[in-house]
Scaffold this active site. Sequence first.
Site, PDB file in Angstrom:
ATOM      1  N   VAL A  55     -47.527  98.998  63.242  1.00  0.00           N
ATOM      2  CA  VAL A  55     -48.785  99.320  62.582  1.00  0.00           C
ATOM      3  C   VAL A  55     -48.756 100.814  62.251  1.00  0.00           C
ATOM      4  O   VAL A  55     -48.737 101.653  63.158  1.00  0.00           O
ATOM      5  CB  VAL A  55     -49.999  99.000  63.481  1.00  0.00           C
ATOM      6  CG1 VAL A  55     -51.295  99.366  62.767  1.00  0.00           C
ATOM      7  CG2 VAL A  55     -50.004  97.517  63.859  1.00  0.00           C
ATOM      8  N   CYS A  56     -48.723 101.123  60.971  1.00  0.00           N
ATOM      9  CA  CYS A  56     -48.614 102.518  60.533  1.00  0.00           C
ATOM     10  C   CYS A  56     -49.996 103.122  60.323  1.00  0.00           C
ATOM     11  O   CYS A  56     -50.684 102.797  59.359  1.00  0.00           O
ATOM     12  CB  CYS A  56     -47.807 102.601  59.235  1.00  0.00           C
ATOM     13  SG  CYS A  56     -46.063 102.272  59.469  1.00  0.00           S
ATOM     14  N   LEU A  57     -50.381 103.988  61.236  1.00  0.00           N
ATOM     15  CA  LEU A  57     -51.653 104.691  61.150  1.00  0.00           C
ATOM     16  C   LEU A  57     -51.494 106.084  61.743  1.00  0.00           C
ATOM     17  O   LEU A  57     -50.850 106.251  62.790  1.00  0.00           O
ATOM     18  CB  LEU A  57     -52.737 103.942  61.937  1.00  0.00           C
ATOM     19  CG  LEU A  57     -53.452 102.762  61.273  1.00  0.00           C
ATOM     20  CD1 LEU A  57     -54.377 102.106  62.277  1.00  0.00           C
ATOM     21  CD2 LEU A  57     -54.246 103.205  60.050  1.00  0.00           C
TER      22      LEU A  57
END
Length: 458
Positions: free
Chosen positions: A92-94
């Site tokens: 999850v890219c955040l």
Amino acid sequence: MSNQTILRITREIAQIQQGSDLSIAVACQESDVRHLKALIIGPHGTPYEFGFFEFTVKFGMEYPSRPPKVEAKTTNAGRTRFNPNIYAGGKVCLSILGTWHGEKPGEEWSSAQGLESILWSIQSLMSNTPYGNEPGYENAKGRDDQKMNDLYCAKIRHETLRIAVIAKLEDALGIQADGSVATPEDSPKWSSDEEEEAGDEMNDEDVAEAQAKLKFEPFKDLYKRRFLWYFEHYMSTVLEHTPKHKDGSDFTKMPFEGGGNTMDGKFQYNALGKKLVRIKEVLRDETKSWAVEGLALKRRESSKAAGVQRQSEQLADYLKRKKHHNISVELENGNPYVWIMTYFGKPSTHLDGGIFKIKMNISPRFPDEQPRVKVETPIYHHRVSKDGVLCYFPSRPDELRNHVEAIAEALEEESPPYDPRTIVHPEATKLLWGSDDDKKKYYRQVRRSAQRTTEESV
């Protein structure tokens, strides 16, 4: 990990579990609050609408100085990328998670943030413009870009139904590829090779704990109840998009997809529609089986059945004390697991004079499984689906009397705030929150359904 950190994590979990946000949920095993499962329900009005997206969250020793590790689990076994920022492999890219470098100040992680803000940030990715989440495409506004976003949404919408709804329910109900339902004996177990391999490194207690973790599926009952709430939405999606996408036609590949991190597939809306109907049939049969199982428990003089029956017997006094004079409850054929509630519309309300029969099917595993409630008397109401499924929220899910109160409160809701998570009757909802004329039409329909209950009984 310090006791102070454990207390903070426990507090954050409790805050979400006791909160009123119906689109996120978290659960963990008592033995380890550092490892938990989280559920995000796709927002209404997006291609992710009412899909069940599951994640794992692992808190490290440095929390809250550093963010936890979050991994997406609803990925079709690592084959489906649901968003430019939610990879098929689970990443999850955040910026808030430290897995992406944000350009704006304040986007990075800070100890003031927590589990709830992480889940909200992930949910914000599930929008109507997922194409713009990919770096380099965030400012895409041309006609071709809009077309690509529409094509991207089209396959996300299909796969949300297939993977994040249908596959979840089929697994929860044991529905096989041919539509049959597996028996408990058919449930997957560790193979002898797996047990032998695990045994080389773990003792019996470790193996038992590992198996318990594998079986930890805290959201199964939630999937089932919400599916019944949102069934009409799912079917509407199928009916609307079947003519737009020919069965067998390929998904469009996005420019940023590749290297196994893609969403490949074909449209098969006709098959999805049949699967949705089958799931609803199996849920209906499962609900009926609760009554049979409950009656058997009563005949065996089970203490659990006696406890449920005692709750029903104490209910009359409780309702009287709380001045709920328009509610009565009795058991159907003496079965403590089937309650028949009669609701009388209050004077000076839109349901004034109405008499409504409501069936509460209670699971023998209550409160681990919550009751399923159906309004058997036809009623036009934004909280009641066309086939009678009632959407309500007990403040104390472990108390059956609280369920009865919450049912009445849902029916009596006169001027509710708009909440898309509670939409179970799309047509009624459009009228209630439409123009002034639409709202008047909605309340005329509600009053008419109350009047019909007395006309039919004459």
